[in-house]
Design a protein around this motif. Structure first.
Motif, PDB file in Angstrom:
ATOM      1  N   HIS B 111       3.805 -16.131  -0.803  1.00  0.00           N
ATOM      2  CA  HIS B 111       4.738 -16.644   0.185  1.00  0.00           C
ATOM      3  C   HIS B 111       4.390 -18.074   0.605  1.00  0.00           C
ATOM      4  CE1 HIS B 111       7.028 -15.502   4.156  1.00  0.00           C
ATOM      5  NE2 HIS B 111       7.347 -16.688   3.725  1.00  0.00           N
ATOM      6  N   MET B 134      12.025 -18.003  -5.304  1.00  0.00           N
ATOM      7  CA  MET B 134      12.910 -16.885  -5.679  1.00  0.00           C
ATOM      8  C   MET B 134      13.868 -17.296  -6.789  1.00  0.00           C
ATOM      9  SD  MET B 134      14.071 -15.268  -2.076  1.00  0.00           S
ATOM     10  CE  MET B 134      12.919 -14.858  -0.790  1.00  0.00           C
ATOM     11  N   PRO B 138      12.293 -15.034  -9.771  1.00  0.00           N
ATOM     12  CA  PRO B 138      12.566 -13.912  -8.859  1.00  0.00           C
ATOM     13  C   PRO B 138      11.657 -12.712  -9.089  1.00  0.00           C
ATOM     14  CG  PRO B 138      14.365 -14.230 -10.436  1.00  0.00           C
ATOM     15  CD  PRO B 138      13.468 -15.410 -10.574  1.00  0.00           C
ATOM     16  N   ALA B 141       8.541 -13.243  -7.154  1.00  0.00           N
ATOM     17  CA  ALA B 141       8.796 -13.069  -5.719  1.00  0.00           C
ATOM     18  C   ALA B 141       8.921 -11.586  -5.367  1.00  0.00           C
ATOM     19  CB  ALA B 141      10.058 -13.825  -5.316  1.00  0.00           C
ATOM     20  N   ARG B 142       9.589 -10.823  -6.233  1.00  0.00           N
ATOM     21  CA  ARG B 142       9.700  -9.380  -5.975  1.00  0.00           C
ATOM     22  C   ARG B 142       8.327  -8.710  -6.037  1.00  0.00           C
ATOM     23  NH1 ARG B 142      14.737  -9.775  -8.840  1.00  0.00           N
ATOM     24  NH2 ARG B 142      13.655  -9.410 -10.810  1.00  0.00           N
ATOM     25  N   ILE B 145       6.544  -9.281  -2.778  1.00  0.00           N
ATOM     26  CA  ILE B 145       7.059  -8.422  -1.716  1.00  0.00           C
ATOM     27  C   ILE B 145       6.562  -6.988  -1.896  1.00  0.00           C
ATOM     28  CG2 ILE B 145       9.188  -7.314  -0.920  1.00  0.00           C
ATOM     29  CD1 ILE B 145      10.471 -10.144  -1.327  1.00  0.00           C
ATOM     30  N   ARG B 148       2.902  -6.666  -0.894  1.00  0.00           N
ATOM     31  CA  ARG B 148       2.813  -6.630   0.567  1.00  0.00           C
ATOM     32  C   ARG B 148       3.214  -5.251   1.086  1.00  0.00           C
ATOM     33  NH1 ARG B 148       1.668  -9.649   5.082  1.00  0.00           N
ATOM     34  NH2 ARG B 148       3.702  -9.195   5.959  1.00  0.00           N
ATOM     35  N   GLN B 149       4.295  -4.737   0.524  1.00  0.00           N
ATOM     36  CA  GLN B 149       4.805  -3.443   0.981  1.00  0.00           C
ATOM     37  C   GLN B 149       3.778  -2.332   0.743  1.00  0.00           C
ATOM     38  OE1 GLN B 149       8.053  -1.801  -1.296  1.00  0.00           O
ATOM     39  NE2 GLN B 149       9.161  -1.219   0.547  1.00  0.00           N
TER      40      GLN B 149
END
Lengths: 159, 475
Positions: B111, B134, B138, B141-142, B145, B148-149
């Motif tokens: 990020h 992104m 992309p 970037a996914r 995420i 992190r999730q």
């Protein structure tokens, strides 16, 4: 129909706790199948993955831009310009823009806000005016559990 | 005529800060400083509170790493209780710390730093942000995420879904792990590890492109401080302090965390609210050292997990000999640590004892002073409390990971500014490189506010009388 309700705000800043407190109360209710409720201090990047596969998303937040106690519900659209100036929290519209850019879809989304009266340091205790507004936020959520509720929703924050 | 360049706020870091560059008559950099401009005062306003409140209070220090403060604070409270927590309780805490490191490193890499790494230091600042990443990549970037999730999900599974969970308590944790929760966490880890390995492999292909940055981004002859295991391996939750010098010689080893004051001193400067820790035997400011992922990997003989050990060996090859000196390689070290964290969490969760119901030791306070040390994502975190006979806090000292790096960040800015800043011809890319060296350290200056992205930014050149002679503005 998969719906995600996200209540967010600081639990130690007085009426800023409206969002998570509303989420807490919803969690203790019997909700329709497919409805999930989460509480967050702030909106963070990984929430994009949580909203990407939902049909509908309802954000619950406190507001400071209108008379204390004012409850609004309005539709949200993706807006990449709504970039937060802060690194670890996002504007819900930015979150939708991330979702659109990365996953090619955006759930139908609305934001239910209640304007707080005091944002001083206080732990999970609302002012009386915010407490009353919280019940009206939940009324809005109840309406949004139906298709009619979404259909009746305007973009400008008024029922 | 001397001039000053002010970069304020510094963007894509955690907190509010300002950088000033003092220029000489010829436009060359004479001095560089990193100013923390916000004041919090946590140490003072904790005084008078019951020590059992400290984990909850200090977790509010930071919205990015509340878990780190929760753990270090509870370790200080364990010390006050004079208990040894049950092994399962310790392992559960350890898993939470590793999940925190995973999600925090993911935020820093994907990020905050990837816009520079992927799009370039001199790319258009309008699109040099997460949306630019992104568009360019992309899938990357996914992945960020998702990583992190996964980290956040494990923290929530362990601590419960509420904000600021109280699952970690003095003496251990307040609830054993259920089979259902263990399996839910285990299910996430293979995907996380695949993402981490994929990202690491991708980043390795980028590293050769950054030879210039690796040379000028805080390539400093400093010492390195971190926890290590009794065997000298990578450690994040417990262990003993090790300090290596710039040539790789161990100058302090197996220092019990309770003795930190023997090796760490704290200085203050009038231009920043951040303290300047230093290695006490060498004095200030000669005793400069770095902490965090770079220091941990430089100090560790091994990680102790398969893929991370391979990556650690490759990390050591970034330089011909000695500890890796360039602060630019914090990025690399973070990716190695993500791999390690995911592998180690899987190992701990697969251990049958992780479901043991004995997870907490109970006691009253049995001593007047408690010290807790753990490794936060950004480095060694120290909580030190004194209490009175009623268990009320009388004194607190917190040494935050970012603080340890304060001297090194200041010197790094100077090095980058020397290499890139031409005071007679300011360019936005110069400014971005000065900011980017700070991002290598991933400083976390507070939880309350995190500057990020395209904030309005103005750099001014002032003459000695304060007259603005040149400026550059964006946003």
């Amino acid at each position: 129909m998969k719906t995600l309700i996200i209540g967010y705000g600081s639990p130690i800043r007085g009426d800023d706790a409206l969002g998570p407190l509303a989420a807490d109360r919803l969690e203790n209710r019997s909700l329709p199948t497919g409805v999930e409720v989460i509480s967050r201090h702030i909106l963070t990047a990984e929430l994009v993955a949580d909203i990407a596969d939902k049909d509908r998303v309802i954000f619950l937040d406190a507001a400071a831009d209108s008379a204390p106690g004012t409850v609004r519900c309005r539709r949200l659209e993706p807006d990449a310009r709504a970039v937060s100036t802060m690194a670890h929290f996002l504007d819900p519209r930015e979150l939708l823009a991330w979702c659109e850019t990365l996953y090619g879809r955006v759930p139908e989304t609305c934001l239910v806000t209640a304007a707080g009266d005091s944002f001083d340091y206080d732990n999970y205790r609302l002012t009386p005016i915010a407490e009353a507004a919280l019940d009206r936020m939940l009324d809005w959520v109840d309406r949004l559990m139906t298709q009619e509720g979404w259909t009746a929703l305007s973009a400008d924050g008024h029922p | 005529m001397s001039r000053t360049i002010t970069i304020e706020p510094v963007t894509r870091i955690e907190g509010h800060a300002r950088i000033t560059l003092q220029l000489g008559d010829g436009g060359e950099v004479e001095d560089a400083r990193f100013h923390l401009t916000q004041f919090r005062g946590f140490e003072k306003f904790c005084e008078g509170r019951p020590y059992r409140e400290m984990p909850a209070l200090t977790a509010r220090t930071c919205g990015i790493c509340p878990v780190s403060h929760l753990l270090a604070s509870n370790k200080a409270c364990d010390h006050l209780l004079s208990v040894t927590i049950p092994p399962t309780g310790e392992h559960l805490r350890r898993i939470m710390n590793l999940a925190q490191i995973t999600q925090s490193h993911a935020l820093s890499f994907f990020h905050l730093s990837s816009p520079d790494l992927l799009l370039g230091w001199d790319s258009d600042p309008i699109s040099r942000n997460i949306f630019g990443v992104m568009r360019q990549d992309p899938a990357l970037a996914r992945d960020g995420i998702r990583l992190r999730q996964i980290g956040q999900s494990i923290i929530e599974t362990l601590g419960g879904k509420k904000i600021h969970p109280t699952w970690v308590v003095p003496g251990g944790v307040n609830e054993p792990l259920t089979l259902e929760k263990r399996d839910a966490m285990l299910k996430l880890l293979p995907e996380g590890l695949e993402i981490a390995k994929r990202t690491y492999d991708f980043f390795k292909t980028l590293v050769p492109k950054f030879k210039d940055e690796a040379t000028h981004f805080g390539r400093l002859p400093t010492m390195f401080l971190s926890l290590v295991t009794p065997q000298g391996n990578l450690e994040h939750y417990d262990g003993l302090l090790r300090i290596k010098d710039a040539k790789g010689r161990i100058v302090e080893d197996m220092v019990p965390p309770e003795d930190y004051e023997r090796v760490i001193g704290e200085a203050v400067e009038d231009f920043s609210y951040m303290k300047f820790p230093y290695y006490k035997p060498q004095g200030y400011p000669k005793g400069i050292y770095r902490v965090g992922p770079l220091a941990r990997l430089n100090n560790a003989q091994a990680c102790g997990t398969p893929y991370a050990d391979v990556a650690l060996a490759e990390f050591h090859m970034l330089q011909e000999s000695g500890p890796i000196a360039s602060s630019f390689h914090y990025h690399y070290a973070r990716l190695v640590e993500i791999i390690y964290a995911l592998e180690m969490m899987e190992r701990l969760l697969k251990d049958p004892t992780i479901l043991d119901s004995r997870v907490r030791a109970r006691a009253r306070s049995n001593r007047a002073e408690g010290i807790g040390v753990s490794e936060a994502p950004r480095g060694t975190l120290i909580h030190h409390y004194r209490i009175d006979d009623d268990g009320l806090i009388t004194w607190v000292n917190l040494i935050i990971a970012t603080g340890h790096n304060n001297l090194a960040m200041n010197q790094s800015i100077r090095q980058v500014a020397d290499a890139y800043v031409d005071g007679n011809n300011l360019q936005e890319g110069m400014l971005n490189r000065v900011e980017a060296v700070i991002r290598c350290f991933d400083p976390c200056l507070s939880c309350a506010s995190h500057a990020f992205g395209q904030m309005p930014l103005r750099i001014e050149l002032k003459d000695a009388s304060g007259r603005v002679v040149d400026s550059l503005e964006r946003g």
